[in-house]
Scaffold this active site. Sequence first.
Site, short mmCIF file in Angstrom:
data_model
loop_
_atom_site.label_atom_id
_atom_site.label_comp_id
_atom_site.label_asym_id
_atom_site.label_seq_id
_atom_site.Cartn_x
_atom_site.Cartn_y
_atom_site.Cartn_z
N HIS A 61 7.71 32.68 -16.67
CA HIS A 61 7.07 31.82 -17.67
C HIS A 61 6.43 30.67 -16.90
O HIS A 61 7.11 29.73 -16.50
CB HIS A 61 8.11 31.27 -18.65
CG HIS A 61 8.89 32.32 -19.37
ND1 HIS A 61 8.57 32.74 -20.65
CD2 HIS A 61 9.99 33.03 -19.01
CE1 HIS A 61 9.45 33.67 -21.03
NE2 HIS A 61 10.31 33.86 -20.05
N PHE A 62 5.13 30.77 -16.65
CA PHE A 62 4.44 29.74 -15.86
C PHE A 62 3.82 28.65 -16.73
O PHE A 62 3.18 27.75 -16.24
CB PHE A 62 3.40 30.39 -14.95
CG PHE A 62 3.98 31.05 -13.72
CD1 PHE A 62 5.33 30.98 -13.42
CD2 PHE A 62 3.16 31.75 -12.85
CE1 PHE A 62 5.86 31.57 -12.28
CE2 PHE A 62 3.67 32.35 -11.70
CZ PHE A 62 5.02 32.27 -11.42
N ARG A 63 4.00 28.76 -18.06
CA ARG A 63 3.78 27.65 -19.00
C ARG A 63 2.33 27.31 -19.31
O ARG A 63 2.08 26.33 -20.01
CB ARG A 63 4.50 26.39 -18.53
CG ARG A 63 6.01 26.55 -18.29
CD ARG A 63 6.70 27.07 -19.51
NE ARG A 63 8.16 26.95 -19.41
CZ ARG A 63 9.01 27.62 -20.18
NH1 ARG A 63 8.53 28.46 -21.10
NH2 ARG A 63 10.31 27.48 -20.06
N ASN A 93 4.86 33.63 -24.41
CA ASN A 93 5.29 32.52 -25.29
C ASN A 93 4.78 31.17 -24.77
O ASN A 93 5.53 30.25 -24.51
CB ASN A 93 6.80 32.51 -25.48
CG ASN A 93 7.58 32.50 -24.18
OD1 ASN A 93 7.13 33.02 -23.17
ND2 ASN A 93 8.77 31.93 -24.20
N ASP A 309 13.06 35.51 -14.50
CA ASP A 309 12.91 34.80 -15.77
C ASP A 309 12.64 33.32 -15.50
O ASP A 309 13.11 32.44 -16.23
CB ASP A 309 14.13 34.97 -16.67
CG ASP A 309 13.89 34.55 -18.12
OD1 ASP A 309 12.70 34.37 -18.49
OD2 ASP A 309 14.87 34.38 -18.86
#
Length: 444
Positions: A61-63, A93, A309
Amino acid sequence: MAKIIVKNAKVINEGGIMETDLLLEEDIITRMAKDITDGNADVIDVNGDYVLPGIIDDQVHFREPGLTHKGTIGTESKAAIAGGITTFMEQPNTNPQTTTIEKLEEKFAMGARDSYANYSFLFGGTNDNLEELKKLDKNACSGVKLFLGSSTGNMLVDNEEVLEKIFSNTEMVISTHCEDEGTIRANMEKYQKQYGDDIPISLHPIIRSEEACYLSSSKAIALAKKTGARLHVFHLSTGIETDLFTNAIPLEEKKITSEVCIHHLWFSDEDYADKGTFIKWNPAVKTKMDREKLWEALLDDRIDVVATDHAPHTLEEKNNPYTKAPSGGPLVQHALQAMLQKEKEGKISLEKIVEKMCHNPAKLFDIDRRGFVREGYFADLVQVNRNTKNQVEKSNILYKCGWSPFEGTMFDSKIVRTFINGHLAYENGKFSAERKAKRLTFNR
């Protein structure tokens, strides 16, 4: 044509260790042999260090977009290559969520512009985007992600009719976050009545319980068997879940596969007293017995892949009381070192690490010419020195969030160099100004 000879390497690949030189021409490994010479090539002597295929992390998840105060594709992929991860698959997400083809292509444009590592993205399934998912070409991206339990950036899919239609209407790998929402909500309500927002962190694996994980994983597997879908269950955290998977057939023949993450192999519920919300993940880190069962399943091939993750949050966010502290933590810079430490402890072999972190993700997602050290394959390589101690400290952490759950840990190995598509992207703490990362392609 740019040429590099990597000399005196101990290459860990396909179940063995081979002493060889490697000739890299542009982005491809063109020759593997001893004593390669070429007057037009630059020579990099690794002096007997181990050389691995680049690590493929199937869950990060690199945002970006929308959550870039936590991390960006640029900052987190830079940390990844410093940790030997040459390829990542990023999750949907974000804000906005990656749930339309338009938003997926916008993310690919960000990757092309900013990523230091090779990249692909997962397309997010929701309760109401089935028609969009049906339009998605099977080679467009790494796969489809479904949240069967709510987590950061809530994308919960809880409509059972929709779920079955998604499972029935894609040829792509469906990767799932499996936790039963009803179980979690009931547990959370119970402890909020008792403690308010300041629930003890030690109750996290009780709230997001073994039962919640098993109920959801077994349900997803039953649905995959019913529909014939290709299912990959992300981040197993309990021993009981491992019995849902088989090692009776080779990976290439499996339709249902699984993954375990670094934190579930490293930490246990005994660590909450010291680490607090800094090891708050969904699914939760559980007991020492769960951890041992996960190791057993990894080593006997019921679990197929090791991933991170990677999910950064700011220190300020993580320092909130339990109900407001988000779940997730940064791991890409230190994942390979953590696994190499477990090899030093006799827990796993170097060959098995490469199988689970390089070969199997490439096979599972049908990635074109990556995950192996082979002639004709892309030259994604990692040089590791096994006899250099280094400690994780604030000063050497590269994540934008500036912290690591491994702070204070002394590792006995060092990532010396990382090659991305034949380009020396990282060397002894320094990064190349050029970015040579590529969008992943697939053979489906």
